[in-house]
Design a protein around this motif. Sequence first.
Motif, PDB file in Angstrom:
ATOM      1  N   ARG A  66       1.659  -2.222  13.702  1.00 27.17           N
ATOM      2  CA  ARG A  66       1.836  -3.582  13.629  1.00 27.17           C
ATOM      3  C   ARG A  66       0.737  -4.193  13.281  1.00 27.17           C
ATOM      4  O   ARG A  66      -0.125  -3.737  12.378  1.00 27.17           O
ATOM      5  N   VAL A  67       1.265  -5.511  12.444  1.00 29.60           N
ATOM      6  CA  VAL A  67       0.856  -6.770  11.860  1.00 29.60           C
ATOM      7  C   VAL A  67      -0.056  -7.889  12.166  1.00 29.60           C
ATOM      8  O   VAL A  67       1.767  -8.793  13.054  1.00 29.60           O
ATOM      9  N   THR A  68      -1.070  -7.988  12.481  1.00 32.59           N
ATOM     10  CA  THR A  68      -1.782  -9.904  13.425  1.00 32.59           C
ATOM     11  C   THR A  68      -1.979 -10.397  12.171  1.00 32.59           C
ATOM     12  O   THR A  68      -2.061  -9.923  11.163  1.00 32.59           O
ATOM     13  N   ARG A  69      -1.193 -11.598  11.733  1.00 38.27           N
ATOM     14  CA  ARG A  69      -1.922 -12.806  11.289  1.00 38.27           C
ATOM     15  C   ARG A  69      -2.600 -13.787  11.200  1.00 38.27           C
ATOM     16  O   ARG A  69      -2.281 -14.353  10.017  1.00 38.27           O
ATOM     17  N   THR A  70      -3.259 -13.951  12.170  1.00 33.89           N
ATOM     18  CA  THR A  70      -3.800 -15.563  12.847  1.00 33.89           C
ATOM     19  C   THR A  70      -5.308 -14.660  13.809  1.00 33.89           C
ATOM     20  O   THR A  70      -4.817 -13.666  14.092  1.00 33.89           O
ATOM     21  N   ALA A  71      -5.508 -15.815  13.581  1.00 32.72           N
ATOM     22  CA  ALA A  71      -6.629 -15.410  14.628  1.00 32.72           C
ATOM     23  C   ALA A  71      -6.459 -15.273  15.875  1.00 32.72           C
ATOM     24  O   ALA A  71      -6.757 -13.970  17.193  1.00 32.72           O
ATOM     25  N   SER A  72      -5.319 -15.993  16.505  1.00 34.66           N
ATOM     26  CA  SER A  72      -4.810 -15.670  17.863  1.00 34.66           C
ATOM     27  C   SER A  72      -3.889 -14.481  18.161  1.00 34.66           C
ATOM     28  O   SER A  72      -3.647 -13.976  19.279  1.00 34.66           O
ATOM     29  N   GLU A  73      -3.326 -14.315  17.414  1.00 36.86           N
ATOM     30  CA  GLU A  73      -2.229 -12.661  17.213  1.00 36.86           C
ATOM     31  C   GLU A  73      -3.100 -11.532  17.249  1.00 36.86           C
ATOM     32  O   GLU A  73      -3.048 -10.722  18.312  1.00 36.86           O
ATOM     33  N   ALA A  74      -4.019 -12.226  16.732  1.00 34.10           N
ATOM     34  CA  ALA A  74      -5.359 -10.938  16.344  1.00 34.10           C
ATOM     35  C   ALA A  74      -6.258 -10.490  18.150  1.00 34.10           C
ATOM     36  O   ALA A  74      -5.898  -9.281  18.955  1.00 34.10           O
ATOM     37  N   LEU A  75      -6.558 -11.693  18.933  1.00 31.96           N
ATOM     38  CA  LEU A  75      -6.953 -11.574  20.444  1.00 31.96           C
ATOM     39  C   LEU A  75      -5.586 -10.981  21.083  1.00 31.96           C
ATOM     40  O   LEU A  75      -6.312 -10.646  22.002  1.00 31.96           O
ATOM     41  N   ARG A  76      -4.801 -11.595  20.666  1.00 37.07           N
ATOM     42  CA  ARG A  76      -3.365 -11.295  21.006  1.00 37.07           C
ATOM     43  C   ARG A  76      -3.214  -9.979  22.018  1.00 37.07           C
ATOM     44  O   ARG A  76      -2.559  -9.361  22.575  1.00 37.07           O
ATOM     45  N   PHE A  77      -2.647  -9.140  20.391  1.00 37.90           N
ATOM     46  CA  PHE A  77      -2.587  -7.722  20.506  1.00 37.90           C
ATOM     47  C   PHE A  77      -3.770  -7.367  20.527  1.00 37.90           C
ATOM     48  O   PHE A  77      -3.957  -5.951  20.550  1.00 37.90           O
ATOM     49  N   ARG A  78      -4.858  -7.812  20.361  1.00 42.18           N
ATOM     50  CA  ARG A  78      -6.850  -6.827  20.415  1.00 42.18           C
ATOM     51  C   ARG A  78      -6.623  -5.478  18.984  1.00 42.18           C
ATOM     52  O   ARG A  78      -6.663  -4.979  19.646  1.00 42.18           O
ATOM     53  N   GLU A  79      -6.162  -6.424  18.134  1.00 45.64           N
ATOM     54  CA  GLU A  79      -5.936  -5.288  17.112  1.00 45.64           C
ATOM     55  C   GLU A  79      -6.050  -6.244  15.836  1.00 45.64           C
ATOM     56  O   GLU A  79      -5.638  -7.299  15.871  1.00 45.64           O
ATOM     57  N   GLY A  80      -6.093  -5.516  14.348  1.00 43.52           N
ATOM     58  CA  GLY A  80      -5.908  -5.631  13.096  1.00 43.52           C
ATOM     59  C   GLY A  80      -6.775  -6.078  12.457  1.00 43.52           C
ATOM     60  O   GLY A  80      -7.498  -5.022  12.608  1.00 43.52           O
ATOM     61  N   ILE A  81      -6.355  -5.702  10.243  1.00 46.23           N
ATOM     62  CA  ILE A  81      -7.153  -5.294  10.016  1.00 46.23           C
ATOM     63  C   ILE A  81      -8.114  -6.192  10.167  1.00 46.23           C
ATOM     64  O   ILE A  81      -7.999  -7.345  10.253  1.00 46.23           O
ATOM     65  N   CYS A  82      -8.741  -6.193   8.331  1.00 47.83           N
ATOM     66  CA  CYS A  82     -10.099  -6.698   8.540  1.00 47.83           C
ATOM     67  C   CYS A  82      -9.823  -7.822   7.725  1.00 47.83           C
ATOM     68  O   CYS A  82     -10.792  -9.044   8.614  1.00 47.83           O
ATOM     69  N   TYR A  83      -8.279  -8.460   7.932  1.00 48.29           N
ATOM     70  CA  TYR A  83      -8.155  -9.998   7.751  1.00 48.29           C
ATOM     71  C   TYR A  83      -8.566 -10.713   8.858  1.00 48.29           C
ATOM     72  O   TYR A  83      -8.912 -11.660   9.033  1.00 48.29           O
ATOM     73  N   ALA A  84      -7.397 -10.057   9.404  1.00 47.21           N
ATOM     74  CA  ALA A  84      -7.196 -10.658  10.442  1.00 47.21           C
ATOM     75  C   ALA A  84      -8.192 -10.961  11.452  1.00 47.21           C
ATOM     76  O   ALA A  84      -8.555 -12.055  12.650  1.00 47.21           O
ATOM     77  N   LYS A  85      -9.318 -10.228  11.709  1.00 44.78           N
ATOM     78  CA  LYS A  85     -10.397  -9.937  12.704  1.00 44.78           C
ATOM     79  C   LYS A  85     -11.188 -10.879  12.094  1.00 44.78           C
ATOM     80  O   LYS A  85     -12.095 -11.391  12.558  1.00 44.78           O
ATOM     81  N   SER A  86     -11.455 -10.562  10.476  1.00 39.54           N
ATOM     82  CA  SER A  86     -12.211 -12.277  10.350  1.00 39.54           C
ATOM     83  C   SER A  86     -12.326 -13.733  10.553  1.00 39.54           C
ATOM     84  O   SER A  86     -12.735 -14.263  10.476  1.00 39.54           O
ATOM     85  N   MET A  87     -10.381 -13.483  10.196  1.00 38.38           N
ATOM     86  CA  MET A  87     -10.160 -14.723  11.307  1.00 38.38           C
ATOM     87  C   MET A  87     -10.515 -15.263  12.495  1.00 38.38           C
ATOM     88  O   MET A  87     -10.730 -16.209  13.058  1.00 38.38           O
ATOM     89  N   LEU A  88     -10.497 -13.763  12.965  1.00 40.31           N
ATOM     90  CA  LEU A  88     -11.093 -14.120  14.958  1.00 40.31           C
ATOM     91  C   LEU A  88     -12.367 -14.432  14.765  1.00 40.31           C
ATOM     92  O   LEU A  88     -12.541 -15.091  15.898  1.00 40.31           O
ATOM     93  N   LEU A  89     -12.930 -13.443  14.809  1.00 41.22           N
ATOM     94  CA  LEU A  89     -14.665 -14.255  14.662  1.00 41.22           C
ATOM     95  C   LEU A  89     -14.428 -15.813  14.101  1.00 41.22           C
ATOM     96  O   LEU A  89     -15.580 -16.372  14.461  1.00 41.22           O
ATOM     97  N   ALA A  90     -13.752 -15.778  12.963  1.00 34.22           N
ATOM     98  CA  ALA A  90     -14.395 -16.987  12.513  1.00 34.22           C
ATOM     99  C   ALA A  90     -13.971 -17.982  13.526  1.00 34.22           C
ATOM    100  O   ALA A  90     -14.574 -19.477  13.597  1.00 34.22           O
ATOM    101  N   ALA A  91     -12.407 -18.365  14.232  1.00 34.51           N
ATOM    102  CA  ALA A  91     -12.438 -19.427  15.032  1.00 34.51           C
ATOM    103  C   ALA A  91     -12.997 -19.466  16.724  1.00 34.51           C
ATOM    104  O   ALA A  91     -13.213 -20.231  17.154  1.00 34.51           O
ATOM    105  N   LEU A  92     -13.654 -17.613  16.635  1.00 29.53           N
ATOM    106  CA  LEU A  92     -14.213 -17.934  18.241  1.00 29.53           C
ATOM    107  C   LEU A  92     -15.429 -18.741  17.933  1.00 29.53           C
ATOM    108  O   LEU A  92     -16.257 -20.102  18.341  1.00 29.53           O
TER     109      LEU A  92
END
Length: 204
Positions: A66-92
Motif C-alpha cells: 500500500r502507498v499512503t500519500r497524505t497525512a490522513s491516508e497514513a492515519l486511515r490505513f495505519r501505515e506509511g513510509i517516512c514521507y507519509a509518516k512525516s506528513m502525519l506528524l506535522a499534521a497532528l
Amino acid sequence: MEYRLESGRLNDYLQESRYVDYHHPAIQQEAGLLFAGCTNDLEKILAAFTFVRDELPHSGDIHSSRVTRTASEALRFREGICYAKSMLLAALLRSAGIPVGFCYQRLARHRPEGGYCIHALNAVYIAERDHWTRVDARGNTGRKNAQFFPDDPCREQVAVPVHPEQGEIDYPTIYVEPLKCTTDVLEQNDDCREMLAKHLPSRL
C-alpha cells in the motif's frame, strides 16, 4: 548542526495543505485523543511523535504494497513510509498550533544494487527555547532508535545518523512542505514494495 529555515515566517510552518491535511476529521479526532492529557507543547510533541513512530508501522517493515500519500491516508490505513509518516506528524502538531517543518537525509542503500535514497523526517519548533529540533518518526526497527526528550528538548536522536564518508548527507534546510521529489514518487506509484526498491529519489 546549523539549520536554515526555508521561510522566516513561523506561521508558514503551521499551514495546512493537500499533504498536511490537518482539518480532516480523523486527524482532528486523533489529535484530540492524543493531546487530551497534555499540559504543554513538549508533552504534545512527545505524544504525537510516539504515536506516529510506534503505532503506524513503516510500510517497508511490514512488506506492505500500500502507498499512503497524505497525512490522513497514513492515519486511515495505519501505515506509511517516512514521507507519509512525516506528513502525519506535522499534521497532528500543526493542528495544535506547534510549528513543524520537513527535513531530509541522503542515506546509503545497503543492498546489492547500492546507491542512495532520500529519507524524510521533521523538525519541531520548541517555543520555550526558541529552537528547532529534528524528530524522526520513521519507526524503530533493528538498530534504529529515534527519540524525543521532553526534559532536554534541544537534544536530537534520529533513526539513522549519517556517515559523510559514505556519501550520506544531513540536509540543513527546514522546509515548510514536503518536497516535490518525495510527493511525486508517492503519487506516481501504486505498489509500495516496488517503489521502495526502485523509485525513491536519490537526491534533492
